[in-house]
Write an enzyme that holds these catalytic residues in place. Structure first.
Site, mmCIF file in Angstrom:
data_model
loop_
_atom_site.group_PDB
_atom_site.id
_atom_site.type_symbol
_atom_site.label_atom_id
_atom_site.label_comp_id
_atom_site.label_asym_id
_atom_site.label_seq_id
_atom_site.Cartn_x
_atom_site.Cartn_y
_atom_site.Cartn_z
ATOM 1 N N GLY B 486 -5.217 1.762 -1.018
ATOM 2 C CA GLY B 486 -5.447 1.025 0.219
ATOM 3 C C GLY B 486 -4.230 0.244 0.657
ATOM 4 O O GLY B 486 -4.176 -0.248 1.778
ATOM 5 N N ALA B 717 14.021 -4.473 1.226
ATOM 6 C CA ALA B 717 12.609 -4.794 0.997
ATOM 7 C C ALA B 717 12.384 -5.467 -0.357
ATOM 8 O O ALA B 717 13.108 -5.229 -1.322
ATOM 9 C CB ALA B 717 11.763 -3.519 1.074
ATOM 10 N N LYS B 718 11.355 -6.316 -0.387
ATOM 11 C CA LYS B 718 10.803 -6.848 -1.635
ATOM 12 C C LYS B 718 9.359 -6.380 -1.712
ATOM 13 O O LYS B 718 8.828 -5.836 -0.747
ATOM 14 C CB LYS B 718 10.823 -8.379 -1.640
ATOM 15 C CG LYS B 718 12.198 -8.992 -1.524
ATOM 16 C CD LYS B 718 12.107 -10.529 -1.491
ATOM 17 C CE LYS B 718 13.476 -11.123 -1.227
ATOM 18 N NZ LYS B 718 13.426 -12.598 -1.132
ATOM 19 N N VAL B 720 5.265 -7.025 -1.963
ATOM 20 C CA VAL B 720 4.272 -8.015 -1.533
ATOM 21 C C VAL B 720 2.878 -7.506 -1.895
ATOM 22 O O VAL B 720 2.730 -6.380 -2.343
ATOM 23 C CB VAL B 720 4.315 -8.255 -0.001
ATOM 24 C CG1 VAL B 720 5.671 -8.779 0.426
ATOM 25 C CG2 VAL B 720 3.983 -6.980 0.748
ATOM 26 N N GLU B 722 0.201 -9.535 -3.467
ATOM 27 C CA GLU B 722 -0.639 -10.351 -4.348
ATOM 28 C C GLU B 722 -0.768 -11.779 -3.837
ATOM 29 O O GLU B 722 -1.724 -12.480 -4.141
ATOM 30 C CB GLU B 722 -0.063 -10.330 -5.769
ATOM 31 C CG GLU B 722 -0.028 -8.904 -6.306
ATOM 32 C CD GLU B 722 0.568 -8.788 -7.693
ATOM 33 O OE1 GLU B 722 -0.154 -9.106 -8.643
ATOM 34 O OE2 GLU B 722 1.732 -8.398 -7.816
#
Lengths: 163, 765
Positions: B486, B717-718, B720, B722
């Protein structure tokens, strides 16, 4: 066990089948390949197994199959017109109103039922009507936006949301 | 306001691009694990222990075998030919209970039959005789020196063998694992501090409640094992199955089907071993389809007790901190020790603390196994340290935001030696968020505001490998092992490849994980995929581009520097060719297809977790709540969050992840808890367990995405995904404390608990 012969319309296709008195609507429809109907809570609280029966949302996990006798059933498989998506499907895409997608069919069908009763619902009315559909991924806000988006499209473009 | 958007945002990434799978999702064309049907497939039913702790005296299957349609019944006697244990940290969990059951709901026997009804009927006729034993169902009872041991001896698991070292294989106590960290001179610093503040906090056991319960279909034949399952960790499942059956990993094929939600519930091996053993015994494919109640008895999040003590100066500097955090894990370790290690490691919070000691423990109990859950041990720690931060501010009479701004780690500062320096602007974003909330504006009665800042390391060491294939017609296949649950990773990987190759997103196709086809990937966890697998995909795509450009240069008689690719067309000087034309016209020399392997690898370091995090995942929350004093009900009026994406490959998905995670945070803050009585779970369904519903939407709910292009992943980019769940409960807790004038140290903030706190405060006055 005594079989019951029933006739109904499923996504505008006439069917005539024999069912046991104890058969559940979800099992009979999923056995026909309608996998949009999802088994989740199995106790009528999450809405993932929602189908529209004569336009009204029902939890198919706790509805007997014989209840579809003489009724019209609509599931997600019956929403699109060929390659053309239904306005509610397009609204869910446009607003990114799904993540895993497991609740999506139930959400779209309940939303349709709402828009039929109330073509221009407020945010509060959407939240209230969809209270019986649970989504664990999206945090709901994009779903509210999608319903509003579909309603607006219906108003602006005269798209028929439900027939 | 918060800096969002990068000036040179690359074309295909970063904006709100509909996921590639959306159309198929809204038309219900994609099967979920619970939709998988295999030719000749049989159904099953599991007999589960009604006791949390008992000896199995006997199992009588005679009546069950007489039920028409039953193919076979599996009991512990069938496990003798196998090495029947699995687990990522310790191989302590048996396929079926052996001699002893250790939690209520543990599988004791299983029936295979031609249909579900026959399987259920037969399972209900299996007669198991138990001798109940004392139950360890809390941290306190587990730590009693005379407590019976939940585990007596454990084998080391393979997955975490490099990072979980100091274990006690003889299980001399119920402490499954300890993580200790210290620096400076903590006791001297406490002596010298102007104030010492000491608090204790509690977090209940909660469950993920993914909407789709756990489902697996397994097949066992001469070619080996094939399982179709919803898993975040196909490679780990393969490893466990290979060990159990003594098969080479090449003969174990794990196919991860995109899941109906997971949030960690489907990370690491769950019912795949049982399904495979059943398939072997039945000689036909078998499906194990758990109900939601069974899923709740399969995996859950650790409860926690946190004791936190800080020494501060009058002017608001933290000089010392000690944290003792105990995670209540279940009867089998699953990844509970790794949760205690990672969550414990950052349990002091994202603050500058010169003298620090941390003692984190994972404690066995007679409850269902506790594993990964969004945040991986950090939400429990954050609930404690961010409420504690407000207590400190109150004690020294400083504004809690001001106190945080003074103590938060700055960009470039180290949390711990050997790990990656802070790579985000914690104070700056907090300031922006509180300004937007109207932190200093007057409050209406029974309203309160609260903030929380949290952070989490991603995964290291780790590895991801991807294969990219540029086909003769210019279309591209990406073979990689990131699982879809998802979060939209399949689509993000396609975007990364399309962006790197400058071709249309419509020409890129990404496989889902099938260990027979895709290269190794550690896990789909820890918000790592965009950075780790994304980098592997980008690496493979880059190599393809290099070869393609070389071939085009030869063909067009130009140098490689003169070539550009735009929207799938090769341009050089006045010439233009489609990618497919370059491939077809140079195939005699080079072959048609260009196939490349890309890899992302993080090797071990001296950082406290055994590897240095590729990025920090921070989370900022600012909220305003209203409490109804008559009922204690909490209403969240405003909820503002921020997430640091570095560069959002798909902004819509980043926002969606943060809003969704924050909503789960509202559930954890106000409603969610698993209730056990003598180790027996009394609320395993959505009727008794309250998850957030539409009406829980805050009136004002906004997520801000920070993009500074400074991440280690593709295009800056990092990871994400959580965030919100880590900080929302503590921010809500702080807001409620302000609204009612007293803080509550235990989650969830149910109306009764809040009402009682108000009443007790009244008694004190």
């Amino acid at each position: 066990m005594k079989k019951h012969n029933i006739t109904s319309s499923v996504n505008e296709e006439q069917i005539n089948i024999d069912v046991n008195a104890s058969d559940l609507l979800i099992d009979v429809l999923r056995d026909k390949g309608l996998i949009s109907i999802k088994l989740a809570c199995d106790m009528q609280v999450c809405g993932a197994c929602t189908v529209l029966m004569d336009g009204q949302p029902f939890s198919s996990c706790t509805t007997l199959a014989i209840e579809m006798d003489g009724k019209e059933i609509l599931t997600t498989e019956g929403l699109a017109d060929g390659e053309n998506l239904h306005v509610i499907q397009q609204a869910f895409i446009d607003k990114g109103a799904l993540q895993c997608g497991f609740c999506t069919s139930g959400m779209m069908l309940s939303s349709l039922s709402l828009l039929k009763e109330n073509p221009n619902p407020s945010e509060e009315e959407i939240k209230h009507y969809l209270h019986g559909n649970i989504c664990r991924c999206t945090g709901y806000s994009t779903i509210v936006e999608a319903v509003q988006h579909a309603a607006a499209k219906q108003q602006q473009e005269g798209v028929k949301i439900y027939d | 306001m918060i800096k969002s958007g990068v000036p040179n945002a690359v074309s295909g990434t970063g904006r709100r691009i509909p996921r590639k799978d959306y159309r198929a999702r809204v038309t219900a064309k994609l099967p979920f694990p619970s939709d998988i049907r295999v030719d000749g497939m049989l159904e099953s039913s599991i007999v589960r222990s009604p006791f949390a702790h008992a000896e199995i005296e006997s199992i009588d299957i005679t009546d069950a075998m007489d039920v028409p349609g039953v193919i076979c019944v599996l009991t512990q006697d069938d496990l003798k030919e196998l090495d029947p244990y699995y687990g990522p940290v310790f191989r302590d969990q048996p396929v079926l209970a052996i001699d002893r059951v250790r939690y209520e709901g543990e599988p004791v026997a299983a029936v295979v039959a031609i249909d579900k009804k026959s399987a259920y009927m037969a399972a209900s006729l299996i007669d198991v005789s138990y001798k109940p034993l004392p139950v360890i169902d809390t941290i306190e009872t587990a730590l009693d020196p005379d407590a019976p041991k939940v585990q007596t001896e454990t084998l080391k698991g393979g997955h975490y063998s490099k990072v979980i070292t100091n274990t006690d294989p003889s299980n001399s106590s119920n402490i499954a694992y300890k993580f200790d960290y210290d620096r400076g001179d903590v006791s001297a610093a406490f002596e010298a501090a102007d104030y010492v503040i000491d608090n204790e906090y509690h977090v209940p056991i909660i469950h993920h409640f993914p909407l789709e319960p756990i489902h697996t279909v397994a097949q066992y034949d001469e070619s080996g094992i094939t399982v179709w399952t919803g898993t975040q960790t196909a490679a780990v499942v393969r490893q466990d199955l290979a060990l159990i059956f003594g098969l080479p990993q090449a003969k174990v094929r794990v196919i991860s089907i995109p899941m109906g939600g997971s949030f960690g519930a489907k990370a690491f091996t769950k019912i795949e071993p049982l399904a495979a053993v059943l398939a072997k015994k039945a000689g036909r494919p078998v499906r194990v389809a758990l109900s939601m109640q069974e899923t709740a008895r399969t995996i859950r999040r650790a409860g926690a007790r946190v004791k936190i003590k800080s020494g501060v100066t009058k002017d608001g500097a933290i000089v010392a901190r000690s944290v003792n955090i105990d995670y209540q894990i279940g009867a089998y370790a699953d990844c509970g020790p790794r949760v205690a290690q990672k969550g414990g490691y950052v349990s002091a919070g994202p603050y500058r603390i010169p003298n620090l000691e941390i003692h984190s423990r994972a404690i066995y109990s007679n409850t269902p196994p506790s594993g990964a859950y969004r945040g991986f041990g950090v939400p429990q720690a954050t609930w404690a340290y961010e409420q504690h931060t407000d207590e400190i501010a109150k004690t020294i009479n400083m504004d809690p935001v001001e106190f945080r701004l003074k103590n938060l780690l700055e960009r470039g500062e180290l949390y711990a030696d050997g790990d990656t320096p802070m790579d985000s602007d914690l104070a700056l974003v907090l300031k922006d968020l509180t300004n937007e909330l109207g932190w200093k504006h007057p409050l209406k009665p029974w309203r309160g505001r609260g903030v929380a800042v949290s952070f989490k390391p991603s995964q290291a060491p780790s590895e991801s490998t991807a294969i990219a294939r540029l086909h003769g017609d210019g279309s591209v296949s990406i073979l990689m092992g990131t699982a879809e649950m998802g979060q939209g990773s399949l689509s993000v990987m396609a975007q990364i490849a399309a962006e790197e190759l400058h071709i249309s997103l419509n020409h890129v196709f990404v496989t889902h994980p099938d260990t027979a086809m895709v290269p190794f990937d550690s896990t789909t966890t820890a918000s790592r995929s965009t950075v780790a697998m994304g980098s592997a995909v980008q690496d493979a795509a880059k190599k393809i581009k290099e070869k393609l450009v070389k071939r085009a240069a030869v063909l067009l008689h130009v140098s490689v520097d003169e070539i550009t690719i735009e929207n799938g067309m090769i341009n050089a000087r006045e010439q233009q060719l489609a990618i497919s034309e370059v491939l077809m016209q140079t195939k005699q020399q080079y072959g048609i297809e260009i196939c490349e392997v890309g890899q992302f690898l993080l090797t071990p370091t001296k950082a406290p977790l055994g590897g240095s995090t590729p990025f920090w995942e921070p989370c900022w929350v600012a909220t305003e709540v209203e409490v109804d004093p008559a009922t204690g009900r909490v209403k969240i009026i405003k909820l503002l969050t921020a997430v640091d994406a570095g560069k959002a490959i798909n902004l819509q998905q980043v926002e969606g992840q943060d809003i969704g995670s924050s909503m789960q945070g509202i559930g954890a803050a106000l409603y969610e808890q698993m209730i056990f009585e003598d180790g027996v779970l009394s609320n395993p369904s959505l009727v008794q367990y309250r998850v957030p519903l539409f009406n829980d939407l805050p009136d004002d709910f906004r997520s801000h995405v920070i993009e500074n292009g400074d991440g280690p992943g593709p295009f800056g980019a990092k990871g994400v995904g959580e965030g919100g769940l880590m900080g929302v409960p503590a921010a809500v807790g702080n807001a409620v404390a302000q609204a009612i004038g007293i803080s509550i140290n235990q989650l969830p903030l149910t109306p009764e608990r809040v009402w009682r706190a108000i009443r007790d405060r009244g008694d004190l006055e």
